[in-house]
Design a protein around this motif. Structure first.
Motif, PDB file in Angstrom:
ATOM      1  N   GLU A 102       0.866  -1.178   0.000  1.00  0.00           N
ATOM      2  CA  GLU A 102       0.000   0.000   0.000  1.00  0.00           C
ATOM      3  C   GLU A 102       0.904   1.229   0.000  1.00  0.00           C
ATOM      4  O   GLU A 102       1.368   1.683   1.035  1.00  0.00           O
ATOM      5  N   ALA A 103       1.178   1.762  -1.188  1.00  0.00           N
ATOM      6  CA  ALA A 103       2.196   2.797  -1.347  1.00  0.00           C
ATOM      7  C   ALA A 103       1.655   4.219  -1.253  1.00  0.00           C
ATOM      8  O   ALA A 103       2.438   5.161  -1.115  1.00  0.00           O
ATOM      9  N   ASN A 104       0.357   4.408  -1.351  1.00  0.00           N
ATOM     10  CA  ASN A 104      -0.233   5.743  -1.367  1.00  0.00           C
ATOM     11  C   ASN A 104       0.412   6.594  -2.454  1.00  0.00           C
ATOM     12  O   ASN A 104       0.568   6.132  -3.569  1.00  0.00           O
ATOM     13  N   GLN A 105       0.822   7.842  -2.142  1.00  0.00           N
ATOM     14  CA  GLN A 105       1.351   8.743  -3.162  1.00  0.00           C
ATOM     15  C   GLN A 105       2.844   8.589  -3.397  1.00  0.00           C
ATOM     16  O   GLN A 105       3.394   9.268  -4.252  1.00  0.00           O
ATOM     17  N   ALA A 106       3.525   7.737  -2.660  1.00  0.00           N
ATOM     18  CA  ALA A 106       4.982   7.679  -2.760  1.00  0.00           C
ATOM     19  C   ALA A 106       5.497   6.244  -2.890  1.00  0.00           C
ATOM     20  O   ALA A 106       6.124   5.712  -1.976  1.00  0.00           O
ATOM     21  N   PRO A 107       5.267   5.601  -4.037  1.00  0.00           N
ATOM     22  CA  PRO A 107       5.764   4.231  -4.201  1.00  0.00           C
ATOM     23  C   PRO A 107       7.285   4.135  -4.118  1.00  0.00           C
ATOM     24  O   PRO A 107       7.825   3.097  -3.736  1.00  0.00           O
ATOM     25  N   GLU A 108       7.973   5.234  -4.405  1.00  0.00           N
ATOM     26  CA  GLU A 108       9.433   5.224  -4.335  1.00  0.00           C
ATOM     27  C   GLU A 108       9.943   4.968  -2.915  1.00  0.00           C
ATOM     28  O   GLU A 108      11.090   4.576  -2.719  1.00  0.00           O
ATOM     29  N   ASN A 109       9.089   5.176  -1.901  1.00  0.00           N
ATOM     30  CA  ASN A 109       9.498   4.881  -0.524  1.00  0.00           C
ATOM     31  C   ASN A 109       9.679   3.388  -0.278  1.00  0.00           C
ATOM     32  O   ASN A 109      10.184   2.995   0.770  1.00  0.00           O
ATOM     33  N   PHE A 110       9.272   2.551  -1.219  1.00  0.00           N
ATOM     34  CA  PHE A 110       9.337   1.096  -1.055  1.00  0.00           C
ATOM     35  C   PHE A 110      10.405   0.451  -1.922  1.00  0.00           C
ATOM     36  O   PHE A 110      10.428  -0.761  -2.071  1.00  0.00           O
ATOM     37  N   THR A 111      11.314   1.249  -2.466  1.00  0.00           N
ATOM     38  CA  THR A 111      12.357   0.671  -3.313  1.00  0.00           C
ATOM     39  C   THR A 111      13.280  -0.249  -2.515  1.00  0.00           C
ATOM     40  O   THR A 111      13.731  -1.260  -3.043  1.00  0.00           O
ATOM     41  N   GLY A 112      13.540   0.068  -1.260  1.00  0.00           N
ATOM     42  CA  GLY A 112      14.383  -0.812  -0.434  1.00  0.00           C
ATOM     43  C   GLY A 112      13.758  -2.184  -0.264  1.00  0.00           C
ATOM     44  O   GLY A 112      14.431  -3.216  -0.413  1.00  0.00           O
ATOM     45  N   LEU A 113      12.467  -2.220   0.057  1.00  0.00           N
ATOM     46  CA  LEU A 113      11.757  -3.483   0.201  1.00  0.00           C
ATOM     47  C   LEU A 113      11.748  -4.239  -1.127  1.00  0.00           C
ATOM     48  O   LEU A 113      11.996  -5.450  -1.165  1.00  0.00           O
ATOM     49  N   LEU A 114      11.508  -3.533  -2.218  1.00  0.00           N
ATOM     50  CA  LEU A 114      11.482  -4.193  -3.524  1.00  0.00           C
ATOM     51  C   LEU A 114      12.857  -4.738  -3.901  1.00  0.00           C
ATOM     52  O   LEU A 114      12.957  -5.841  -4.455  1.00  0.00           O
ATOM     53  N   ARG A 115      13.916  -4.008  -3.585  1.00  0.00           N
ATOM     54  CA  ARG A 115      15.263  -4.539  -3.839  1.00  0.00           C
ATOM     55  C   ARG A 115      15.504  -5.791  -3.003  1.00  0.00           C
ATOM     56  O   ARG A 115      16.103  -6.752  -3.465  1.00  0.00           O
TER      57      ARG A 115
END
Length: 165
Positions: free
Chosen positions: A51-64
């Motif tokens: 659930e990224a709301n307006q800032a999906p870039e905040n989840f790049t660490g988790l995605l990496r």
């Protein structure tokens, strides 16, 4: 990954879809186990709901960290279609589609993911009807979100869930 502003009407479509999908999976008895400190992420076997709301870039660490093969961004998208229409949009074609109030353009985020993680990125775009501040989802978008949740939950059946929140 559910993207959008929950306060701006149909812009919340992606976020609402993720919230409803999480509830459906929990009701179906999916087992959960936390592995991340982020309460916005929900792991379902090999499927991760964020659930990224307006800032999906905040989840790049988790995605990496999890290194997905495919990332679907669920988001409101202006596509000149009837309200509630759902389309799969390749990230290279997302330039003018987004309706959300993102911190950075979804196409830039998708480009980053493909270059840094090597995954495929698609947007499940839902045509909004209204982005009015403080308004709920419109009926056509509610119906589309419900249909999308039904289809995704069917495809996720039978997996264990690793969850946060």
């Amino acid at each position: 990954m559910g993207i959008g502003n929950p306060l701006n009407g149909d812009d919340a479509a992606g976020v609402v879809a993720l919230q409803r999908l999480r509830k459906v999976l929990r009701r179906r008895g999916a087992t959960e186990e936390g592995i991340s400190g982020d309460a916005s992420s929900f792991f379902h076997g090999r499927i991760v709901l964020i659930e990224a709301n307006q800032a999906p870039e905040n989840f790049t660490g988790l995605l990496r960290q999890i290194s997905p093969q495919i990332v679907f961004l669920i988001d409101a998208a202006w596509m000149d279609c009837a309200p509630g229409t759902i389309c799969v949009i390749p990230w290279q074609e997302m330039g003018g589609f987004s309706a959300s109030t993102h911190v950075q353009p979804p196409s830039m985020f998708a480009c980053y993911l493909t270059e840094q993680i090597g995954c495929q990125v698609f947007t499940l775009g839902i045509q909004p009807q209204s982005l009015e501040f403080g308004s709920p989802l419109t009926l056509p978008v509610q119906r589309s979100v419900n249909r999308l949740v039904r289809e995704l939950s069917r495809s996720f059946s039978g997996n264990n869930v690793i969850s946060q929140g």
